[in-house]
Enzyme design. Structure first.
Site, PDB file in Angstrom:
ATOM      1  N   LYS A  62     -12.428 -14.737  -7.359  1.00  0.00           N
ATOM      2  CA  LYS A  62     -11.605 -15.911  -7.042  1.00  0.00           C
ATOM      3  C   LYS A  62     -10.112 -15.589  -7.086  1.00  0.00           C
ATOM      4  CE  LYS A  62     -13.125 -18.670 -10.293  1.00  0.00           C
ATOM      5  NZ  LYS A  62     -14.042 -17.805 -11.061  1.00  0.00           N
ATOM      6  N   ARG A  83     -13.845 -27.343 -13.301  1.00  0.00           N
ATOM      7  CA  ARG A  83     -14.901 -26.479 -13.821  1.00  0.00           C
ATOM      8  C   ARG A  83     -16.078 -27.285 -14.363  1.00  0.00           C
ATOM      9  NH1 ARG A  83     -12.106 -21.507 -14.891  1.00  0.00           N
ATOM     10  NH2 ARG A  83     -13.399 -19.912 -15.855  1.00  0.00           N
ATOM     11  N   ARG A 130     -14.133  -4.376 -15.732  1.00  0.00           N
ATOM     12  CA  ARG A 130     -12.785  -4.922 -15.900  1.00  0.00           C
ATOM     13  C   ARG A 130     -12.352  -4.843 -17.367  1.00  0.00           C
ATOM     14  NH1 ARG A 130     -11.727 -10.953 -13.722  1.00  0.00           N
ATOM     15  NH2 ARG A 130     -12.295 -11.661 -15.804  1.00  0.00           N
ATOM     16  N   ARG A 171     -19.835 -16.900 -20.866  1.00  0.00           N
ATOM     17  CA  ARG A 171     -19.079 -17.457 -19.734  1.00  0.00           C
ATOM     18  C   ARG A 171     -19.976 -17.689 -18.526  1.00  0.00           C
ATOM     19  NH1 ARG A 171     -15.055 -12.937 -19.543  1.00  0.00           N
ATOM     20  NH2 ARG A 171     -14.243 -13.802 -17.610  1.00  0.00           N
TER      21      ARG A 171
HETATM   22  P1  ADP Z   1     -12.998 -16.355 -15.453  1.00  0.00           P
HETATM   23  O1  ADP Z   1     -13.182 -17.061 -14.129  1.00  0.00           O
HETATM   24  O2  ADP Z   1     -12.882 -14.880 -15.315  1.00  0.00           O
HETATM   25  O3  ADP Z   1     -13.956 -16.774 -16.538  1.00  0.00           O
HETATM   26  P2  ADP Z   1     -10.462 -17.751 -15.932  1.00  0.00           P
HETATM   27  O4  ADP Z   1      -9.254 -16.890 -15.980  1.00  0.00           O
HETATM   28  O5  ADP Z   1     -10.603 -18.703 -14.808  1.00  0.00           O
HETATM   29  O6  ADP Z   1     -11.625 -16.738 -16.059  1.00  0.00           O
HETATM   30  O7  ADP Z   1     -10.591 -18.592 -17.292  1.00  0.00           O
HETATM   31  C1  ADP Z   1     -10.579 -17.969 -18.569  1.00  0.00           C
HETATM   32  C2  ADP Z   1     -10.935 -18.988 -19.660  1.00  0.00           C
HETATM   33  O8  ADP Z   1      -9.977 -20.050 -19.646  1.00  0.00           O
HETATM   34  C3  ADP Z   1     -12.292 -19.687 -19.485  1.00  0.00           C
HETATM   35  O9  ADP Z   1     -13.368 -18.939 -19.999  1.00  0.00           O
HETATM   36  C4  ADP Z   1     -12.041 -20.991 -20.255  1.00  0.00           C
HETATM   37  O10 ADP Z   1     -12.140 -20.790 -21.642  1.00  0.00           O
HETATM   38  C5  ADP Z   1     -10.589 -21.310 -19.934  1.00  0.00           C
HETATM   39  N1  ADP Z   1     -10.460 -22.204 -18.742  1.00  0.00           N
HETATM   40  C6  ADP Z   1      -9.885 -21.891 -17.553  1.00  0.00           C
HETATM   41  N2  ADP Z   1      -9.927 -22.943 -16.696  1.00  0.00           N
HETATM   42  C7  ADP Z   1     -10.554 -23.947 -17.369  1.00  0.00           C
HETATM   43  C8  ADP Z   1     -10.922 -25.288 -17.048  1.00  0.00           C
HETATM   44  N3  ADP Z   1     -10.684 -25.808 -15.826  1.00  0.00           N
HETATM   45  N4  ADP Z   1     -11.550 -26.026 -17.992  1.00  0.00           N
HETATM   46  C9  ADP Z   1     -11.799 -25.540 -19.216  1.00  0.00           C
HETATM   47  N5  ADP Z   1     -11.497 -24.278 -19.591  1.00  0.00           N
HETATM   48  C10 ADP Z   1     -10.876 -23.483 -18.688  1.00  0.00           C
END
Ligand code: ADP
Length: 194
Positions: free
Chosen positions: A13, A88, A128, A145
């Site tokens: 993404k 999310r 990664r 995750r």
């Molecule tokens: P990835 O897609 O690699 O898991 P992101 O960088 O999008 O990583 O997000 C990292 C962390 O940030 C998530 O595992 C979560 O804990 C938090 N996070 C990011 N966006 C959201 C969201 N919209 N709602 C809740 N937690 C979020």
């Protein structure tokens, strides 16, 4: 263009989001990047988000909604955005719809699903981890995750499919190849062919 990116962690993404933002001339808004920056600079928001992030859980809705609301109110987001990592869960997708309405902005046009299977995801994230050393790229956190993605975020595909906004593109292959597939799919959905 007002687009949201859906896909498991490690589905690409961020990479495709950057390319889409450049192609459409709109900002990429990443809640993950914003949260990591907050943790790094030790703000109150960062302190409140860190425990959930380290465990691979979702951060509380009100924290991420605050980030998105503030970012969407900046002038460069008025012509569009590529949202990476938000919404999310279903509550967040409803909140986003309301936020756009409240700010007199047009609704989300496209929800892009970058489709990559779980085993490929685990191996990408482990690779990664050794390159970038992200705190949440340890195997047990990666598994959690993916579980959170499948339970909380995957149901959003249906939410956007019902509105005829969903496009699904396999997130495997070369970066440019995937990008070309996305562009074709976007053209198809915008012209009502999808
Ligand atoms: P990835 O897609 O690699 O898991 P992101 O960088 O999008 O990583 O997000 C990292 C962390 O940030 C998530 O595992 C979560 O804990 C938090 N996070 C990011 N966006 C959201 C969201 N919209 N709602 C809740 N937690 C979020």
């Amino acid at each position: 263009m007002r687009m949201i990116l859906l896909g498991a962690p490690g589905s690409g993404k961020g990479t495709q989001g950057e390319k889409l933002a450049a192609a459409f001339g709109v900002p990429r808004i990443s809640t993950g990047d914003a949260l990591r920056a907050a943790v790094k600079s030790g703000t109150e928001l960062g302190r409140r988000a860190k425990t959930a992030m380290d465990a691979g859980d979702l951060v509380a809705d009100e924290l991420v909604v605050g980030i998105v609301e503030e970012r969407l109110s900046l002038p460069d987001a008025s012509e569009g955005f590529i949202l990476d990592g938000f919404p999310r869960n279903t509550a967040q997708s409803r909140i986003l719809d309301q936020l756009l309405l409240k700010n007199h902005l047009p609704a989300v046009e496209v929800a892009l699903h970058l489709d990559v299977d779980d085993e490929e995801i685990v191996s990408r994230l482990l690779a990664r981890a050794s390159e970038q050393g992200r705190a949440d790229d340890r195997e047990e956190v990666i598994r959690s995750r993916i579980r959170v993605y499948n339970n909380e975020t995957h149901p959003l595909l249906d939410y956007y499919a019902k509105q005829n906004k969903l496009i699904a593109v396999p997130g495997v292959g070369g970066v440019n190849e995937i990008f070309d597939a996305i562009r074709l799919a976007v053209i198809a959905v915008e012209s009502g062919l999808a």
